[in-house]
Write a protein that holds these residues in place. Structure first.
Motif, PDB file in Angstrom:
ATOM      1  N   ARG A  30       0.877  -1.188   0.000  1.00 35.97           N
ATOM      2  CA  ARG A  30       0.000   0.000   0.000  1.00 35.97           C
ATOM      3  C   ARG A  30       0.899   1.218   0.000  1.00 35.97           C
ATOM      4  NH1 ARG A  30      -5.332  -0.820   3.788  1.00 35.97           N
ATOM      5  NH2 ARG A  30      -6.131   0.669   2.297  1.00 35.97           N
ATOM      6  N   ARG A  33       4.485   1.088   1.337  1.00 37.57           N
ATOM      7  CA  ARG A  33       4.600   0.199   2.477  1.00 37.57           C
ATOM      8  C   ARG A  33       4.243  -1.244   2.109  1.00 37.57           C
ATOM      9  NH1 ARG A  33       4.244   1.228   8.251  1.00 37.57           N
ATOM     10  NH2 ARG A  33       4.196   3.444   7.867  1.00 37.57           N
ATOM     11  N   VAL A  35       2.678  -4.097   3.243  1.00 35.70           N
ATOM     12  CA  VAL A  35       1.757  -4.266   4.382  1.00 35.70           C
ATOM     13  C   VAL A  35       1.528  -5.730   4.745  1.00 35.70           C
ATOM     14  CG1 VAL A  35      -0.596  -3.837   5.188  1.00 35.70           C
ATOM     15  CG2 VAL A  35       0.632  -2.046   3.969  1.00 35.70           C
ATOM     16  N   SER A  55      -3.402  -2.874  16.297  1.00 35.11           N
ATOM     17  CA  SER A  55      -3.742  -1.860  15.305  1.00 35.11           C
ATOM     18  C   SER A  55      -2.600  -1.681  14.309  1.00 35.11           C
ATOM     19  CB  SER A  55      -4.005  -0.541  16.048  1.00 35.11           C
ATOM     20  OG  SER A  55      -4.331   0.452  15.131  1.00 35.11           O
ATOM     21  N   GLY A  56      -2.948  -1.665  13.025  1.00 32.73           N
ATOM     22  CA  GLY A  56      -1.940  -1.439  11.984  1.00 32.73           C
ATOM     23  C   GLY A  56      -1.249  -2.706  11.500  1.00 32.73           C
ATOM     24  N   CYS A  57      -1.616  -3.873  12.023  1.00 30.23           N
ATOM     25  CA  CYS A  57      -0.914  -5.110  11.632  1.00 30.23           C
ATOM     26  C   CYS A  57      -1.349  -5.613  10.257  1.00 30.23           C
ATOM     27  CB  CYS A  57      -1.101  -6.208  12.683  1.00 30.23           C
ATOM     28  SG  CYS A  57      -2.749  -6.914  12.717  1.00 30.23           S
ATOM     29  N   GLY A  58      -2.481  -5.103   9.743  1.00 33.21           N
ATOM     30  CA  GLY A  58      -2.886  -5.484   8.386  1.00 33.21           C
ATOM     31  C   GLY A  58      -4.211  -6.231   8.285  1.00 33.21           C
ATOM     32  N   LYS A  59      -5.014  -6.199   9.336  1.00 34.21           N
ATOM     33  CA  LYS A  59      -6.287  -6.940   9.322  1.00 34.21           C
ATOM     34  C   LYS A  59      -7.222  -6.419   8.227  1.00 34.21           C
ATOM     35  CE  LYS A  59      -7.192  -5.835  13.625  1.00 34.21           C
ATOM     36  NZ  LYS A  59      -5.986  -5.027  13.919  1.00 34.21           N
ATOM     37  N   THR A  60      -7.421  -5.092   8.206  1.00 36.20           N
ATOM     38  CA  THR A  60      -8.341  -4.521   7.220  1.00 36.20           C
ATOM     39  C   THR A  60      -7.813  -4.753   5.806  1.00 36.20           C
ATOM     40  OG1 THR A  60      -9.150  -2.864   8.769  1.00 36.20           O
ATOM     41  CG2 THR A  60      -9.442  -2.379   6.435  1.00 36.20           C
ATOM     42  N   THR A  61      -6.508  -4.619   5.634  1.00 40.69           N
ATOM     43  CA  THR A  61      -5.903  -4.835   4.315  1.00 40.69           C
ATOM     44  C   THR A  61      -6.163  -6.259   3.841  1.00 40.69           C
ATOM     45  OG1 THR A  61      -4.186  -3.240   4.907  1.00 40.69           O
ATOM     46  CG2 THR A  61      -3.737  -4.682   3.021  1.00 40.69           C
ATOM     47  N   GLN A  98     -15.018  -1.375   8.511  1.00 43.30           N
ATOM     48  CA  GLN A  98     -14.738  -0.912   9.864  1.00 43.30           C
ATOM     49  C   GLN A  98     -15.567   0.326  10.217  1.00 43.30           C
ATOM     50  OE1 GLN A  98     -10.536  -0.958  10.379  1.00 43.30           O
ATOM     51  NE2 GLN A  98     -10.612  -0.602  12.578  1.00 43.30           N
ATOM     52  N   GLU A 178     -13.988  -5.672  12.673  1.00 42.35           N
ATOM     53  CA  GLU A 178     -14.177  -5.160  14.034  1.00 42.35           C
ATOM     54  C   GLU A 178     -15.647  -4.782  14.315  1.00 42.35           C
ATOM     55  OE1 GLU A 178     -11.190  -3.077  15.918  1.00 42.35           O
ATOM     56  OE2 GLU A 178      -9.615  -3.550  14.456  1.00 42.35           O
ATOM     57  N   HIS A 211      -9.292  -6.493  17.812  1.00 41.12           N
ATOM     58  CA  HIS A 211      -8.026  -6.474  18.522  1.00 41.12           C
ATOM     59  C   HIS A 211      -8.241  -6.718  20.009  1.00 41.12           C
ATOM     60  CE1 HIS A 211      -8.863  -2.059  17.940  1.00 41.12           C
ATOM     61  NE2 HIS A 211      -8.867  -2.174  19.240  1.00 41.12           N
TER      62      HIS A 211
HETATM   63  N1  LIG Z   1      -4.351   3.838   2.162  1.00 39.19           N
HETATM   64  C1  LIG Z   1      -3.184   3.468   2.671  1.00 39.19           C
HETATM   65  N2  LIG Z   1      -2.006   3.825   2.103  1.00 39.19           N
HETATM   66  C2  LIG Z   1      -0.829   3.438   2.612  1.00 39.19           C
HETATM   67  N3  LIG Z   1      -0.711   2.675   3.714  1.00 39.19           N
HETATM   68  C3  LIG Z   1      -1.842   2.296   4.322  1.00 39.19           C
HETATM   69  C4  LIG Z   1      -3.125   2.660   3.844  1.00 39.19           C
HETATM   70  N4  LIG Z   1      -4.045   2.127   4.659  1.00 39.19           N
HETATM   71  C5  LIG Z   1      -3.378   1.464   5.600  1.00 39.19           C
HETATM   72  N5  LIG Z   1      -2.063   1.559   5.400  1.00 39.19           N
HETATM   73  C6  LIG Z   1      -1.007   0.946   6.222  1.00 39.19           C
HETATM   74  O1  LIG Z   1      -1.154  -0.441   6.156  1.00 39.19           O
HETATM   75  C7  LIG Z   1      -0.902  -1.043   7.420  1.00 39.19           C
HETATM   76  C8  LIG Z   1      -2.034  -1.954   7.806  1.00 39.19           C
HETATM   77  O2  LIG Z   1      -3.222  -1.202   7.921  1.00 39.19           O
HETATM   78  P1  LIG Z   1      -4.625  -1.903   8.228  1.00 39.19           P
HETATM   79  O3  LIG Z   1      -5.669  -0.860   8.103  1.00 39.19           O
HETATM   80  O4  LIG Z   1      -4.741  -3.109   7.371  1.00 39.19           O
HETATM   81  O5  LIG Z   1      -4.404  -2.334   9.744  1.00 39.19           O
HETATM   82  P2  LIG Z   1      -5.441  -2.944  10.800  1.00 39.19           P
HETATM   83  O6  LIG Z   1      -4.806  -4.178  11.343  1.00 39.19           O
HETATM   84  O7  LIG Z   1      -6.772  -3.084  10.166  1.00 39.19           O
HETATM   85  O8  LIG Z   1      -5.465  -1.827  11.940  1.00 39.19           O
HETATM   86  P3  LIG Z   1      -6.680  -1.368  12.917  1.00 39.19           P
HETATM   87  O9  LIG Z   1      -6.780  -2.408  13.994  1.00 39.19           O
HETATM   88  O10 LIG Z   1      -6.189  -0.068  13.454  1.00 39.19           O
HETATM   89  O11 LIG Z   1      -7.913  -1.231  12.078  1.00 39.19           O
HETATM   90  C9  LIG Z   1      -0.669   0.114   8.397  1.00 39.19           C
HETATM   91  O12 LIG Z   1       0.703   0.222   8.631  1.00 39.19           O
HETATM   92  C10 LIG Z   1      -1.192   1.327   7.669  1.00 39.19           C
HETATM   93  O13 LIG Z   1      -0.428   2.471   8.002  1.00 39.19           O
END
Ligand SMILES: Nc1ncnc2c1ncn2[C@@H]1O[C@H](COP(=O)(O)OP(=O)(O)OP(=O)(O)O)[C@@H](O)[C@H]1O
Ligand SMILES: [Mg+2]
Length: 270
Positions: A30, A33, A35, A55-61, A98, A178, A211
């Protein structure tokens, strides 16, 4: 703890061995990064798999990749027997993001009517569509609020409207990002009971992120993630046993420490 043995594990369309999701060498970038890094895992059908990690580990991705809305996905990612994003999957997957959106100026039923029309434009008779809407509203226990404006609902009720939207097409795979965040313990418990009900009565597969580690105990299987990698893919019982831990939270911390120690050992042997 509750006993979920009664949950059926064979899928509705008769391919018992094929997992709902199969990932191999899965990578997602992404922006600049990296991810998701080399993920390999399967999500079995008819069960609840929890996707847990900070948070930020990549679940939503990962969820976006599975439902087919994420760009720059490489590697293998098969969903219900097709590559993720395949057009035939559109009506077979229900996804609650989310930050779910419902229209505040419409009633619960009008919100569902609207999404039902989008899902099934002109294909079903209007009364069949109305039946689906009524059933989805009942499934999330909002029948007594069906004619209330969404804007006048509590936070938990609003999240149940989004869940009802996701249930409309009777999906084989429900991806919920979530869904219990910010809810009180009673509502969280009720929603988890509903998730188990959906898995048991419809044979649906649920992938649910959180989380909150105590929610992990309510899942049949867990994918524990950290910094874009899968640390563990197991049942809660096996995870606790393997790490000699009382709780999934303690097991997770154990695995984090183990991974950090392994990384340090690799550094020093270089
Ligand atoms: N649009 C984007 N562009 C670049 N990097 C992104 C983007 N969205 C998310 N990221 C990065 O990708 C990584 C994973 O994000 P993600 O949203 O998948 O995490 P998450 O596990 O769902 O977190 P949370 O529990 O906070 O929802 C993070 O480091 C975030 O900074
Ligand atoms: Mg997220």
């Amino acid at each position: 703890m509750m006993n979920y043995d009664a949950v059926r594990t064979d899928p509705p369309d008769g391919t018992p061995d094929e997992p709902a999701v199969r990932a191999d060498s899965l990578n997602v970038v992404r922006g600049t990064r990296h991810v998701l890094r080399d993920l390999a895992f399967t999500v079995p059908r008819g069960q609840i798999t929890g996707l847990l990690g900070p948070s930020g580990c990549g679940k939503t991705t990962l969820m976006r990749a599975i439902v087919g809305t994420q760009a720059k996905v490489t590697g293998t990612l098969d969903v219900l027997g097709h590559p993720a994003g395949h057009p035939s999957l559109r009506t077979r997957i229900g996804y609650v993001t989310q930050a779910p959106s419902v229209y505040d100026d419409l009633t619960v039923r009008q919100n569902l009517d609207y999404f039902a029309a989008i899902l099934d434009p002109g294909r079903s008779a209007a009364d069949r569509r109305a039946d689906h809407v009524t059933r989805a509203i009942a499934d999330v226990d909002l029948t007594s609020h069906a004619d209330a404006l969404a804007g006048a609902l509590s936070g938990g009720q609003r999240s149940r409207v989004s869940l009802a939207v996701a249930l409309l097409g009777a999906p084989d795979l429900l991806v919920l990002d979530e869904p219990t965040v910010g809810l009180d313990p009673v509502l969280r418990r009720d929603l988890w009971a509903l998730f188990h009900d959906i898995a048991a009565s419809r044979g649906a597969t649920l992938l649910i992120s959180s989380h909150v580690m105590d929610e992990a105990e309510r899942c049949h299987r867990l994918l524990l993630m950290r910094e874009g990698r899968v640390l563990a893919d197991d049942t809660p019982d096996a995870l606790r046993a393997r790490t000699d831990s009382e709780t999934v939270e303690a097991a997770f911390l154990h695995l984090v420490d183990e991974a950090a120690a392994a990384a340090r050992a690799k550094e020093t042997t270089r």
